[in-house]
Design a protein around this motif. Sequence first.
Motif, PDB file in Angstrom:
ATOM      1  N   GLN A   1       0.829  -1.203   0.000  1.00 29.56           N
ATOM      2  CA  GLN A   1       0.000   0.000   0.000  1.00 29.56           C
ATOM      3  C   GLN A   1       0.869   1.261   0.000  1.00 29.56           C
ATOM      4  O   GLN A   1       0.648   2.199   0.767  1.00 29.56           O
ATOM      5  CB  GLN A   1      -0.959  -0.016   1.177  1.00 29.56           C
ATOM      6  CG  GLN A   1      -1.938  -1.175   1.095  1.00 29.56           C
ATOM      7  CD  GLN A   1      -2.869  -1.266   2.278  1.00 29.56           C
ATOM      8  OE1 GLN A   1      -2.658  -0.653   3.312  1.00 29.56           O
ATOM      9  NE2 GLN A   1      -3.909  -2.063   2.126  1.00 29.56           N
ATOM     10  N   GLY A   2       1.900   1.238  -0.830  1.00 28.39           N
ATOM     11  CA  GLY A   2       2.762   2.393  -1.022  1.00 28.39           C
ATOM     12  C   GLY A   2       3.870   2.576  -0.005  1.00 28.39           C
ATOM     13  O   GLY A   2       4.704   3.457  -0.152  1.00 28.39           O
ATOM     14  N   ARG A   3       3.909   1.754   1.019  1.00 23.03           N
ATOM     15  CA  ARG A   3       4.971   1.849   2.039  1.00 23.03           C
ATOM     16  C   ARG A   3       6.009   0.766   1.790  1.00 23.03           C
ATOM     17  O   ARG A   3       5.654  -0.379   1.506  1.00 23.03           O
ATOM     18  CB  ARG A   3       4.388   1.720   3.433  1.00 23.03           C
ATOM     19  CG  ARG A   3       3.461   2.891   3.780  1.00 23.03           C
ATOM     20  CD  ARG A   3       3.049   2.851   5.221  1.00 23.03           C
ATOM     21  NE  ARG A   3       4.185   3.103   6.092  1.00 23.03           N
ATOM     22  CZ  ARG A   3       4.397   4.239   6.751  1.00 23.03           C
ATOM     23  NH1 ARG A   3       3.544   5.223   6.638  1.00 23.03           N
ATOM     24  NH2 ARG A   3       5.433   4.380   7.540  1.00 23.03           N
ATOM     25  N   ARG A   4       7.275   1.138   1.932  1.00 25.41           N
ATOM     26  CA  ARG A   4       8.387   0.212   1.689  1.00 25.41           C
ATOM     27  C   ARG A   4       8.871  -0.409   2.999  1.00 25.41           C
ATOM     28  O   ARG A   4       9.058   0.293   3.993  1.00 25.41           O
ATOM     29  CB  ARG A   4       9.548   0.941   1.021  1.00 25.41           C
ATOM     30  CG  ARG A   4       9.209   1.481  -0.345  1.00 25.41           C
ATOM     31  CD  ARG A   4      10.364   2.275  -0.942  1.00 25.41           C
ATOM     32  NE  ARG A   4      11.545   1.462  -1.158  1.00 25.41           N
ATOM     33  CZ  ARG A   4      11.749   0.675  -2.213  1.00 25.41           C
ATOM     34  NH1 ARG A   4      10.815   0.596  -3.155  1.00 25.41           N
ATOM     35  NH2 ARG A   4      12.845  -0.023  -2.339  1.00 25.41           N
ATOM     36  N   TYR A   5       9.076  -1.711   2.956  1.00 29.15           N
ATOM     37  CA  TYR A   5       9.580  -2.457   4.104  1.00 29.15           C
ATOM     38  C   TYR A   5      10.782  -3.280   3.655  1.00 29.15           C
ATOM     39  O   TYR A   5      10.640  -4.168   2.810  1.00 29.15           O
ATOM     40  CB  TYR A   5       8.497  -3.398   4.655  1.00 29.15           C
ATOM     41  CG  TYR A   5       7.248  -2.687   5.096  1.00 29.15           C
ATOM     42  CD1 TYR A   5       7.100  -2.261   6.400  1.00 29.15           C
ATOM     43  CD2 TYR A   5       6.210  -2.438   4.194  1.00 29.15           C
ATOM     44  CE1 TYR A   5       5.936  -1.603   6.811  1.00 29.15           C
ATOM     45  CE2 TYR A   5       5.056  -1.780   4.594  1.00 29.15           C
ATOM     46  CZ  TYR A   5       4.924  -1.371   5.900  1.00 29.15           C
ATOM     47  OH  TYR A   5       3.789  -0.716   6.302  1.00 29.15           O
ATOM     48  N   SER A   6      11.951  -2.985   4.193  1.00 33.13           N
ATOM     49  CA  SER A   6      13.145  -3.787   3.913  1.00 33.13           C
ATOM     50  C   SER A   6      13.134  -4.987   4.842  1.00 33.13           C
ATOM     51  O   SER A   6      13.020  -4.841   6.064  1.00 33.13           O
ATOM     52  CB  SER A   6      14.412  -2.963   4.129  1.00 33.13           C
ATOM     53  OG  SER A   6      14.457  -1.905   3.193  1.00 33.13           O
TER      54      SER A   6
END
Length: 98
Positions: free
Chosen positions: A33-38
């Motif tokens: 939903q548009g958020r980046r998670y490494s």
Amino acid sequence: MSNIVLEFPPGFEDYAWEVEAKGWLPGVVAVIQGRRYSLTVYDPARLTQDVEDALKSGRVFLERNLVVVASVTREHIASAIQQIVQTGRVGDLQSDQG
């Protein structure tokens, strides 16, 4: 996975077999939903080994956004991220934006 995009490290397809054998892959990015998670992905055997090594060395084992899958493959990673989203556990991850 319409709201999910997975980004694998460059050249992943060329060494995917090696990653599966080693049981560890840092640098996977899930865009949810548009958020980046490494993410860092482990299989249970490699995770156990790394935790034990850290503890034997007198260190703590700590890994942000750790995801454990049965086998470190594209399919298992995608399935795990889908499950995280479907079960409402995205809030347990820390986004790259903070």
